[in-house]
Design a protein around this motif. Structure first.
Motif, PDB file in Angstrom:
ATOM      1  N   SER A  10     -11.672  -4.478  20.042  1.00 11.70           N
ATOM      2  CA  SER A  10     -11.292  -5.901  19.962  1.00 11.70           C
ATOM      3  C   SER A  10      -9.796  -6.115  20.165  1.00 11.70           C
ATOM      4  O   SER A  10      -9.360  -7.249  20.347  1.00 11.70           O
ATOM      5  CB  SER A  10     -11.678  -6.486  18.606  1.00 11.70           C
ATOM      6  OG  SER A  10     -12.978  -6.147  18.275  1.00 11.70           O
ATOM      7  N   GLU A  11      -9.030  -5.043  20.103  1.00 15.13           N
ATOM      8  CA  GLU A  11      -7.581  -5.166  20.271  1.00 15.13           C
ATOM      9  C   GLU A  11      -7.129  -4.730  21.673  1.00 15.13           C
ATOM     10  O   GLU A  11      -5.946  -4.613  21.944  1.00 15.13           O
ATOM     11  CB  GLU A  11      -6.852  -4.331  19.214  1.00 15.13           C
ATOM     12  CG  GLU A  11      -7.089  -4.784  17.773  1.00 15.13           C
ATOM     13  CD  GLU A  11      -6.300  -6.034  17.412  1.00 15.13           C
ATOM     14  OE1 GLU A  11      -5.409  -6.414  18.201  1.00 15.13           O
ATOM     15  OE2 GLU A  11      -6.598  -6.638  16.370  1.00 15.13           O
ATOM     16  N   ASN A  39      -9.366   0.242  18.430  1.00 11.28           N
ATOM     17  CA  ASN A  39     -10.280  -0.863  18.147  1.00 11.28           C
ATOM     18  C   ASN A  39     -10.490  -1.677  19.432  1.00 11.28           C
ATOM     19  O   ASN A  39      -9.553  -2.300  19.940  1.00 11.28           O
ATOM     20  CB  ASN A  39      -9.642  -1.703  17.025  1.00 11.28           C
ATOM     21  CG  ASN A  39     -10.499  -2.859  16.593  1.00 11.28           C
ATOM     22  OD1 ASN A  39     -11.469  -3.226  17.272  1.00 11.28           O
ATOM     23  ND2 ASN A  39     -10.139  -3.459  15.463  1.00 11.28           N
TER      24      ASN A  39
HETATM   25  C1  LIG Z   1     -10.681  -4.665  15.038  1.00  8.83           C
HETATM   26  O1  LIG Z   1      -9.970  -5.843  15.458  1.00  8.83           O
HETATM   27  C2  LIG Z   1     -10.570  -7.035  15.032  1.00  8.83           C
HETATM   28  C3  LIG Z   1      -9.836  -8.177  15.719  1.00  8.83           C
HETATM   29  O2  LIG Z   1      -8.455  -8.064  15.583  1.00  8.83           O
HETATM   30  C4  LIG Z   1     -10.558  -7.102  13.521  1.00  8.83           C
HETATM   31  O3  LIG Z   1     -11.142  -8.311  13.094  1.00  8.83           O
HETATM   32  C5  LIG Z   1     -11.289  -5.900  12.945  1.00  8.83           C
HETATM   33  O4  LIG Z   1     -11.170  -5.876  11.534  1.00  8.83           O
HETATM   34  C6  LIG Z   1     -10.737  -4.595  13.514  1.00  8.83           C
HETATM   35  N1  LIG Z   1     -11.576  -3.479  13.108  1.00  8.83           N
HETATM   36  C7  LIG Z   1     -11.070  -2.371  12.573  1.00  8.83           C
HETATM   37  C8  LIG Z   1     -12.076  -1.321  12.265  1.00  8.83           C
HETATM   38  O5  LIG Z   1      -9.888  -2.211  12.361  1.00  8.83           O
END
Ligand SMILES: *[C@@H]1O[C@H](CO)[C@@H](O)[C@H](O)[C@H]1NC(C)=O
Ligand SMILES: *[C@@H]1O[C@H](CO)[C@@H](O)[C@H](O)[C@H]1NC(C)=O
Length: 428
Positions: free
Chosen positions: A155-156, A153
């Motif tokens: 965002s991580e 991900n």
């Molecule tokens: C990816 O990470 C973000 C931030 O931590 C989170 O909000 C999101 O649900 C995640 N997406 C998935 C597909 O896991």
């Protein structure tokens, strides 16, 4: 006429005293103040105005210390009326060249400007350019694809900067490597590298110039990587309950501007964006001569070298100069009262100049405290004299000056410890 002159004199007198107080409280070794940083910025910007494509960046601004003989003769003068000229040393970057400037702060002009090109004189990194470089991968499609390919991900993902080392290249650019990590499920990001992926950023262009996705190694699990006691069960707390450090009469040391005196010691404490704390003119009271004796002119951590000595592609260049490349001073962490430093500590703020030359404050960058270790520095009991029992015990007390620099995942706790016995102990 006489009356009005009198009034004027009376009016000017307090002004004059305030003015001379300000001047005399300024020690020639005091670090640059926020207003002096601004002055340097103004003076340099006048010679190098903002450009359309490139602006000059300030990689280093610090005090250009007076030469030792000049300072020593000023120190030994009775009146201390003519302090050595106040000057700043500046390292700036413009058009892929490095400028070394000496700036006169009283007369507001650039005394000298030496220019270096190529490999000669790549300056220290600024925090700002590292932040900018670390953000680049997130809008770089090949990197985004690599993250997707690993089913991670975006965002991580977090990225950070690693200096490139030097392996005898004749020509190279001023560049930095970027490596990325996965924060999902842990604050211990260095445990979860996107191993095999690396980027090279040209810092002068601020763009990605090389990209590698060499191999795909399994991502280590987040479980079991937590290092925070507060996040673990059952809750562990440091056993500080009921532990009291008290100095009912206040600390035994005195801080006067940047001058510190304690017990038989007297020294100046400076601060530099690269070195962190600078100890100068450390003097110890000589009982026989009934005067202070200078035992140390100037001391600071000149470098901290961290070579990993691993020949693989993502590791061979890791030969960090943690002070000279990353700057101990600009990575000084605000010290937490009661944990970083004990209850009897006093704190000092510090300032450095950011990449655009404006001052940045670090609150509680340094702390100073007396420490009683519980050990005995000196003792003797004389029982050989009939009818007399003589005992003298001198407890081990010391004065500590502390700063913490966090460089990547390394926390360097720098302690300068002064002891009444005359020794100075440096701990990292
Ligand atoms: C990816 O990470 C973000 C931030 O931590 C989170 O909000 C999101 O649900 C995640 N997406 C998935 C597909 O896991
Ligand atoms: C240079 O500085 C000016 C004024 O501070 C700013 O508007 C401009 O965006 C800067 N240019 C670059 C390339 O950073």
């Amino acid at each position: 006429m006489a009356a009005s002159t009198m009034k004027l004199t009376l009016f000017l007198l307090p002004l004059f005293f305030t003015f001379s107080l300000i001047i005399s409280s300024h020690h020639p070794l005091d670090p640059l103040t926020p207003s002096e940083f601004k002055k340097v910025r103004t003076i340099v910007k006048k010679s190098y105005p903002s450009g359309f494509k490139h602006n000059l960046t300030f990689q280093y601004i610090g005090l250009d210390e007076p030469d030792k003989p000049d300072l020593q003769s000023w120190l030994s003068s009775k009146t201390k009326s003519n302090p050595p000229p106040r000057q700043a040393f500046v390292i700036a970057r413009l058009h892929k060249e490095t400028h070394e400037l000496v700036v006169d702060l009283s007369n507001r002009y650039i005394i000298s400007d030496k220019v270096y090109g190529g490999n000669d004189g790549y300056p220290m990194l600024t925090n700002d350019e590292q932040t900018a470089a670390s953000a680049l991968p997130f809008s770089y499609q090949p990197f985004i694809d690599s993250v997707k390919k690993r089913e991670l991900n975006l965002s991580e993902v977090v990225c950070t900067t690693f200096t490139v080392g030097w392996f005898g290249e004749k020509h190279s650019r001023r560049a930095i490597k970027i490596l990325c990590f996965y924060k999902e499920g842990t604050a211990n990001v260095y445990m979860r590298p996107l191993e095999g992926v690396s980027l090279l950023v040209d810092l002068d262009e601020m763009k990605i110039v090389e990209y590698y996705d060499r191999s795909r190694l399994p991502m280590p699990k987040a479980e079991g990587t937590e290092y925070r006691l507060s996040k673990q069960k059952p809750p562990f707390g440091p056993p500080l309950n009921g532990f009291v450090i008290e100095q009912p009469n206040g600390p035994g040391f005195k801080i006067d501007g940047h001058k510190i005196s304690w017990a038989n010691w007297d020294f100046h404490l400076g601060f530099d964006v690269r070195a962190g704390p600078i100890i100068s003119l450390a003097s110890i009271y000589d009982l026989e001569k009934a005067t202070y004796r200078q035992v140390l002119y100037r001391a600071f951590v000149s470098e901290l070298f961290v070579p990993y000595m691993d020949p693989t592609e993502e590791w061979y260049y890791k030969t960090f100069f943690d002070a000279g490349e990353f700057g101990f001073g600009q990575l000084a962490m605000p010290l937490e009262p009661l944990t970083d430093c004990p209850a009897n500590a006093e704190f000092l703020d510090a300032y450095y100049a950011g990449e655009d030359g404006t001052p940045v404050k670090i609150s509680n960058a340094l702390c100073i405290f007396e420490q009683q270790s519980g050990s005995v520095m000196w003792r003797h009991t004389e029982s050989a004299i009939p009818g007399e029992l003589i005992t003298e015990v001198r407890p081990e007390l010391s004065l500590i000056v502390r700063m913490v620099a966090t460089v990547g995942n390394y926390d360097y706790i720098l302690d300068w410890e002064f002891k009444p016995s005359g020794s100075i102990k440096i701990g990292v």
